[in-house]
Design a protein around this motif. Structure first.
Motif: not given
Length: 305
Positions: A43-69
């Motif tokens: 959460l701290k890293a996402e707040q620093r970036l100002g954008r989400p790194i993951f989306t949370r789903g029933p199958k676990g964490l899914v990286p956003t395009p930013l997260g993948q990079s």
């Protein structure tokens, strides 16, 4: 580097582990922390970036395009850090760096190192031929051999042996020396970085008023030794420097009783850390080698204080 400093390394490590494993719980298990701690770091890293790194789903964490990079770079970076640390740890275990004065290294230590390698074949020895002051807590130097009054503040200093002096010359010149007064007829080789050596020796023999003829002067004790071997005059040296030349007959000590300088050889290392196994191995070997040196030439008797 400046942007990296804005992020806590722990937060980046949590992001990398969570993304690679696809689960906060698995990341927490790998890192040895709680799931809540990993969640807070992400959460701290996402707040620093100002954008989400993951989306949370029933199958676990899914990286956003930013997260993948981001994750691709983080995984590569932490892998390189791990490899660098592994290399550094292996080097720290198998490499021993010793600082020693150039003259002592060249004239005494280096010719004996084959015996150290034979005794410790898995240990690589690096010699730092220098008299510069070393910070053993921050440099890669493990241990040093120094000559001085010792001990010194800020370092561990273990006494090895006293330093002693005696005149040295070629066999040809020695043939004409019967007593100390004969020295006035021969050039006195001078180490002008240690001008006190001749006066210390003469005073110990009660000959402080003896006027020696000025011979060649050098800024290096090894050069003084070489000049004596070449028959250019009478030098004054100490036991480690002259040991090999005396034993093989290139030099003679016409007055073999050694005179103590008030200085000693010391093994110096970090005062904050206990000596490592490799430092202890070097100390044991070094003491055994120095025991063969003695106070002066073979058969010499120590001058009484």
């Amino acid at each position: 580097m400046e942007s990296l400093l804005r992020y806590q390394l722990g937060a980046l490590r949590a992001v990398e582990a969570a993304g690679r494993l696809g689960s906060m719980a698995k990341a927490a298990e790998e890192l040895g922390v709680t799931v809540g701690a990993v969640s807070q770091q992400v959460l701290k890293a996402e707040q620093r970036l100002g954008r989400p790194i993951f989306t949370r789903g029933p199958k676990g964490l899914v990286p956003t395009p930013l997260g993948q990079s981001l994750l691709a770079g983080l995984t590569r970076g932490f892998r390189e850090i791990s490899q660098a640390l592994t290399t550094a740890e292996a080097r720290a275990e198998h490499v021993l760096t010793v600082t020693v004065a150039p003259v002592l290294a060249a004239k005494w230590l280096v010719p004996r190192l084959h015996r150290f390698h034979e005794a410790h074949p898995g240990l690589q020895l690096r010699i730092d031929a220098s008299v510069e002051r070393v910070d053993f807590d921050t440099s890669d130097v493990d241990v040093g051999v120094r000559v001085g009054a010792g001990p010194w503040p800020g370092v561990r200093a273990d006494y090895l042996m006293d330093q002693s002096l005696f005149p040295l010359c070629s066999p040809a010149l020695a043939a004409g020396i019967r007593d100390i007064e004969d020295l006035v007829r021969l050039p006195a080789i001078i180490d002008y970085n240690s001008p006190e050596s001749w006066p210390i020796w003469l005073a110990a023999y009660g000959k402080s008023d003896l006027s020696l003829a000025a011979g060649p002067a050098f800024s290096d004790a090894a050069l003084c030794l070489d000049a004596a071997i070449a028959g250019q005059g009478v030098s004054i040296g100490w036991q480690t420097l002259a040991q090999d030349a005396l034993r093989d007959g290139r030099l003679v000590a016409p007055f073999p009783r050694p005179v103590q300088t008030g200085l000693a050889y010391w093994l110096v290392s970090s005062a904050r850390r206990k000596p490592s196994a490799k430092v202890k191995a070097f100390e044991t070997w070094l003491r055994a080698e120095l025991a063969d040196v003695g106070a002066g030439p073979p058969g010499a008797k120590r001058v009484q204080d």
